[in-house]
Motif scaffolding. Structure first.
Motif, mmCIF file in Angstrom:
data_model
loop_
_atom_site.group_PDB
_atom_site.id
_atom_site.type_symbol
_atom_site.label_atom_id
_atom_site.label_comp_id
_atom_site.label_asym_id
_atom_site.label_seq_id
_atom_site.Cartn_x
_atom_site.Cartn_y
_atom_site.Cartn_z
ATOM 1 N N TRP A 51 0.841 -1.205 0.000
ATOM 2 C CA TRP A 51 0.000 0.000 0.000
ATOM 3 C C TRP A 51 0.872 1.251 0.000
ATOM 4 C CZ3 TRP A 51 -5.563 -0.142 1.445
ATOM 5 C CH2 TRP A 51 -6.140 1.130 1.472
ATOM 6 N N THR A 54 2.513 1.756 -3.512
ATOM 7 C CA THR A 54 1.600 2.029 -4.628
ATOM 8 C C THR A 54 0.700 3.224 -4.395
ATOM 9 O OG1 THR A 54 -0.028 0.453 -3.736
ATOM 10 C CG2 THR A 54 1.550 -0.388 -5.362
ATOM 11 N N ARG A 55 0.454 3.540 -3.117
ATOM 12 C CA ARG A 55 -0.517 4.602 -2.819
ATOM 13 C C ARG A 55 0.118 5.838 -2.188
ATOM 14 N NH1 ARG A 55 -5.623 2.043 -2.202
ATOM 15 N NH2 ARG A 55 -6.492 4.101 -1.731
ATOM 16 N N PRO A 59 -1.443 2.472 5.173
ATOM 17 C CA PRO A 59 -2.876 2.288 5.417
ATOM 18 C C PRO A 59 -3.157 2.131 6.897
ATOM 19 C CG PRO A 59 -1.890 0.208 4.803
ATOM 20 C CD PRO A 59 -0.791 1.231 4.723
ATOM 21 N N TYR A 216 -10.756 -4.374 -3.587
ATOM 22 C CA TYR A 216 -9.863 -3.380 -4.187
ATOM 23 C C TYR A 216 -10.611 -2.085 -4.490
ATOM 24 C CZ TYR A 216 -6.667 -7.327 -4.652
ATOM 25 O OH TYR A 216 -5.857 -8.402 -4.392
ATOM 26 N N PHE A 221 -8.267 1.226 -4.815
ATOM 27 C CA PHE A 221 -7.229 0.899 -5.789
ATOM 28 C C PHE A 221 -7.773 1.087 -7.198
ATOM 29 C CE2 PHE A 221 -5.488 -1.324 -2.120
ATOM 30 C CZ PHE A 221 -4.125 -1.080 -2.254
#
Length: 267
Positions: A51, A54-55, A59, A216, A221
């Protein structure tokens, strides 16, 4: 200096050849999204690390647990799955584990492995159209414009229920009750299933792609990342099967035993 960087103060055509906000590294220092690696090791889980990279942020615990559940659920589906079979065949042809992994992951495209991405996209379309009450019309639109197959629903083996889907949806419901996710995509997924059940006159199971796509989508996502996450998950099963095949041995094994022949239709 390149044309792209010419005239831009503080820009260098070598150091700016690649630009990233993911990692900062120098001798004795590694930071991911600003977090020193030594602070992450032993304190964050692998799903949290996925997470973060990619983000761009870590989280919450509930979000990470839901992501982990989706990753766990999709790790393997047996040697009859083309990607798993490819990995095992690759090993018998002499490829090392990394070669087997690459061979298998490269098969996870639109037909085998891509339904999760398509399902997230479809859920978004229904949400933008107005939500679960529009599922029927959107199923018709999808089948008219995209494919007769509704992504994330139906299964060759698991009928009337894919055992993974109810458990994943149960976890989404629990997360929604705790305010971790909205629950709107779980409702959309269930509405699609009801539409398909009514049209077929029998249960059409939500499969692993449809169920993980709910998670997701709930976690925010983007659709293409859903396919990437499936590849990460299925890589665990691919690795396990490739390693098992190495232990079993075997040489140059094809998709069927040698005594069986294909159907010849030529002259």
């Amino acid at each position: 200096m390149s044309e792209e960087t010419a005239g831009k103060p503080g820009r260098n055509d070598v150091s700016d050849w690649w630009r990233t906000s993911i990692i900062d590294m120098a001798p004795g220092m590694i930071r991911f999204r600003g977090h020193p690696i030594e602070d992450l090791i032993g304190t964050v889980s692998f799903p949290q690390m996925i997470w973060l990279l990619t983000r761009g942020e870590l989280p919450g615990e509930g979000q990470a647990k839901l992501l982990e559940a989706a990753l766990v659920a999709a790790v393997d589906h047996g040697p009859q799955a083309p990607s798993i079979a490819a990995a095992r065949m690759a090993v018998t042809c002499g490829l090392p584990l990394n070669g087997a992994l690459a061979s298998a992951v490269n098969m996870l495209d639109d037909v085998h492995g891509g339904a999760g991405e398509q399902a997230v996209e479809f859920y978004h379309m229904i949400d933008e159209a107005g939500g679960p009450s529009h599922a029927g019309a959107m199923v018709e639109r999808w089948q008219e414009t995209r494919s007769a197959y509704v992504p994330g629903f139906g299964h060759r083996f698991h009928k009337p229920v894919d055992p993974r889907a109810p458990r994943l949806l149960e976890l989404v419901d629990e997360a929604a009750a705790e305010g971790i996710v909205s629950g709107c995509y779980a409702a959309i997924g269930r509405s699609i299933q009801q539409v398909l059940n009514d049209r077929k006159g029998k249960p059409v199971p939500m499969n692993i792609d449809g169920a993980t796509a709910v998670i997701y989508a709930e976690l925010g996502f983007a659709p293409p990342l859903a396919r990437g996450l499936f590849c990460l998950s299925r890589s665990v099963g691919i690795l396990a099967h490739a390693w098992e095949q190495k232990q079993q041995g075997g040489r140059n094994k094809g998709p069927t035993p040698p005594a069986y022949r294909w159907t010849y239709e030529g002259v």
